[in-house]
Enzyme design. Structure first.
Site, mmCIF file in Angstrom:
data_model
loop_
_atom_site.group_PDB
_atom_site.id
_atom_site.type_symbol
_atom_site.label_atom_id
_atom_site.label_comp_id
_atom_site.label_asym_id
_atom_site.label_seq_id
_atom_site.Cartn_x
_atom_site.Cartn_y
_atom_site.Cartn_z
ATOM 1 N N GLU A 85 0.846 -1.196 0.000
ATOM 2 C CA GLU A 85 0.000 0.000 0.000
ATOM 3 C C GLU A 85 0.887 1.254 0.000
ATOM 4 O O GLU A 85 1.517 1.563 1.014
ATOM 5 C CB GLU A 85 -0.930 0.012 1.209
ATOM 6 C CG GLU A 85 -1.835 1.228 1.286
ATOM 7 C CD GLU A 85 -2.622 1.444 0.010
ATOM 8 O OE1 GLU A 85 -2.363 2.451 -0.693
ATOM 9 O OE2 GLU A 85 -3.484 0.589 -0.312
ATOM 10 N N ASP A 112 5.699 0.691 -5.023
ATOM 11 C CA ASP A 112 4.839 0.326 -6.138
ATOM 12 C C ASP A 112 4.750 -1.198 -6.182
ATOM 13 O O ASP A 112 5.759 -1.900 -6.075
ATOM 14 C CB ASP A 112 5.454 0.867 -7.436
ATOM 15 C CG ASP A 112 4.533 0.745 -8.640
ATOM 16 O OD1 ASP A 112 3.863 -0.303 -8.782
ATOM 17 O OD2 ASP A 112 4.484 1.688 -9.442
ATOM 18 N N ASP A 134 -8.346 1.138 -7.832
ATOM 19 C CA ASP A 134 -8.769 2.339 -8.546
ATOM 20 C C ASP A 134 -9.156 1.940 -9.962
ATOM 21 O O ASP A 134 -8.346 1.354 -10.686
ATOM 22 C CB ASP A 134 -7.617 3.350 -8.576
ATOM 23 C CG ASP A 134 -8.067 4.733 -9.003
ATOM 24 O OD1 ASP A 134 -8.923 4.832 -9.915
ATOM 25 O OD2 ASP A 134 -7.566 5.724 -8.448
ATOM 26 N N LYS A 138 -11.700 6.836 -16.892
ATOM 27 C CA LYS A 138 -11.576 7.528 -18.170
ATOM 28 C C LYS A 138 -10.707 6.721 -19.129
ATOM 29 O O LYS A 138 -9.668 6.181 -18.750
ATOM 30 C CB LYS A 138 -10.977 8.921 -17.954
ATOM 31 C CG LYS A 138 -11.864 9.840 -17.129
ATOM 32 C CD LYS A 138 -11.226 11.216 -16.944
ATOM 33 C CE LYS A 138 -12.127 12.115 -16.108
ATOM 34 N NZ LYS A 138 -11.519 13.455 -15.891
ATOM 35 N N ASP A 170 -16.604 -2.924 -7.792
ATOM 36 C CA ASP A 170 -17.998 -2.534 -7.964
ATOM 37 C C ASP A 170 -18.211 -1.802 -9.281
ATOM 38 O O ASP A 170 -19.318 -1.359 -9.568
ATOM 39 C CB ASP A 170 -18.432 -1.621 -6.811
ATOM 40 C CG ASP A 170 -17.580 -0.369 -6.741
ATOM 41 O OD1 ASP A 170 -16.340 -0.498 -6.685
ATOM 42 O OD2 ASP A 170 -18.138 0.750 -6.744
ATOM 43 N N ARG A 209 -13.852 -0.830 3.478
ATOM 44 C CA ARG A 209 -14.508 0.471 3.504
ATOM 45 C C ARG A 209 -14.898 0.917 2.097
ATOM 46 O O ARG A 209 -15.887 1.624 1.914
ATOM 47 C CB ARG A 209 -13.612 1.509 4.165
ATOM 48 C CG ARG A 209 -12.215 1.626 3.593
ATOM 49 C CD ARG A 209 -11.427 2.708 4.292
ATOM 50 N NE ARG A 209 -10.020 2.660 3.937
ATOM 51 C CZ ARG A 209 -9.208 3.701 4.029
ATOM 52 N NH1 ARG A 209 -9.670 4.854 4.459
ATOM 53 N NH2 ARG A 209 -7.939 3.582 3.709
ATOM 54 N N TYR A 210 -14.137 0.467 1.096
ATOM 55 C CA TYR A 210 -14.493 0.815 -0.285
ATOM 56 C C TYR A 210 -15.759 0.091 -0.710
ATOM 57 O O TYR A 210 -16.608 0.647 -1.394
ATOM 58 C CB TYR A 210 -13.324 0.470 -1.208
ATOM 59 C CG TYR A 210 -12.072 1.235 -0.873
ATOM 60 C CD1 TYR A 210 -11.958 2.601 -1.146
ATOM 61 C CD2 TYR A 210 -10.997 0.618 -0.252
ATOM 62 C CE1 TYR A 210 -10.826 3.314 -0.811
ATOM 63 C CE2 TYR A 210 -9.851 1.323 0.086
ATOM 64 C CZ TYR A 210 -9.770 2.672 -0.203
ATOM 65 O OH TYR A 210 -8.640 3.374 0.132
ATOM 66 N N GLU A 211 -15.896 -1.159 -0.290
ATOM 67 C CA GLU A 211 -17.115 -1.892 -0.585
ATOM 68 C C GLU A 211 -18.310 -1.231 0.101
ATOM 69 O O GLU A 211 -19.388 -1.087 -0.502
ATOM 70 C CB GLU A 211 -16.984 -3.335 -0.117
ATOM 71 C CG GLU A 211 -18.233 -4.179 -0.378
ATOM 72 C CD GLU A 211 -18.149 -5.523 0.291
ATOM 73 O OE1 GLU A 211 -18.328 -6.532 -0.400
ATOM 74 O OE2 GLU A 211 -17.906 -5.565 1.521
#
Length: 229
Positions: A85, A112, A134, A138, A170, A209-211
């Site tokens: 991370e 990375d 992420d 775009k 998602d 938390r993203y879910e």
């Protein structure tokens, strides 16, 4: 495998709000203790990174605040977990949880993930996990999506035969993108046989938390599992 040449990282910003004193202490003190030694060659046996010999070793890329990583490490003390991370605030949160639960089976890196993958020994992992990355929605940013032929080559190199790649998102377009690329790769097989196999989380799933944010905003997660041939 060819070198990955790109002009931008797969992740976004590296730091958010200023760290509190305790968080800064964790980054300065605990992180160097748990960090992968990327400045020297990887050990021939990745198990040497841990105080015990793990039954298996798993890598989680982009663990955010560490909710999933810490949960899995707590429920499976016989498994070695490596988490990557680059976001400093997320790393500080995860380190606090690792210390609070006194977890000896976690190693981390703030580099990375490509650098970590290239450092790891061949066939050293039993599972690679990529949760809610992420999506870079775009079109001009699609090259920054982590799933692609080059990184799938990297996954294929570090995973043992029969190992697993788990992916959750998602964002439907990223799910479709991942299915397209992984199913084209000769080293991987999609294991789903029915819709519930990708609609339902894996056993013992603690959520992230993203879910939770996605669910609040009306989006449902998809959970893809692939086997290394």
């Amino acid at each position: 495998m060819t070198d990955d040449v790109r002009d931008a990282a797969f992740y976004g910003r590296r730091k958010g709000k200023a760290l509190r004193a305790g968080q800064a202490d964790l980054i300065a003190g605990l992180l160097p203790t748990l960090a992968l030694p990327l400045d020297r060659p990887a050990p021939e046996a990745l198990a040497d990174l841990f105080p015990h010999v793990p039954a298996e070793i798993r890598l989680e890329i982009g663990f955010g605040g560490g909710e999933h990583l810490v949960h899995r490490a707590g429920e499976s003390p016989d498994v070695g977990f490596v988490g990557v991370e680059p976001f400093v605030n997320g790393m500080a949160k995860a380190l606090a949880a690792v210390r609070a639960r006194d977890l000896a089976n976690v190693r981390v890196s703030d580099a990375d993930a490509v650098k970590v993958l290239d450092w790891l020994p061949a066939a050293s992992l039993d599972r690679v996990v990529l949760l809610y990355p992420d999506p870079w929605p775009k079109k001009r940013h699609f090259k920054r999506r982590f799933v692609g032929p080059d990184n799938l080559d990297r996954f294929a190199r570090v995973l043992k035969p029969g190992g697993a790649f788990h992916f959750a998102s998602d964002i439907d377009s990223y799910v479709d993108w991942t299915l397209f690329h992984v199913r084209r790769h000769p080293a991987f097989r999609w294991t789903a046989t029915r819709p519930d196999d990708w609609r339902a989380p894996w056993a013992g799933w603690p959520g992230t938390r993203y879910e939770a944010k996605a669910l609040r905003e009306g989006r449902r997660g998809n959970y893809l599992s692939f086997e290394r041939a």
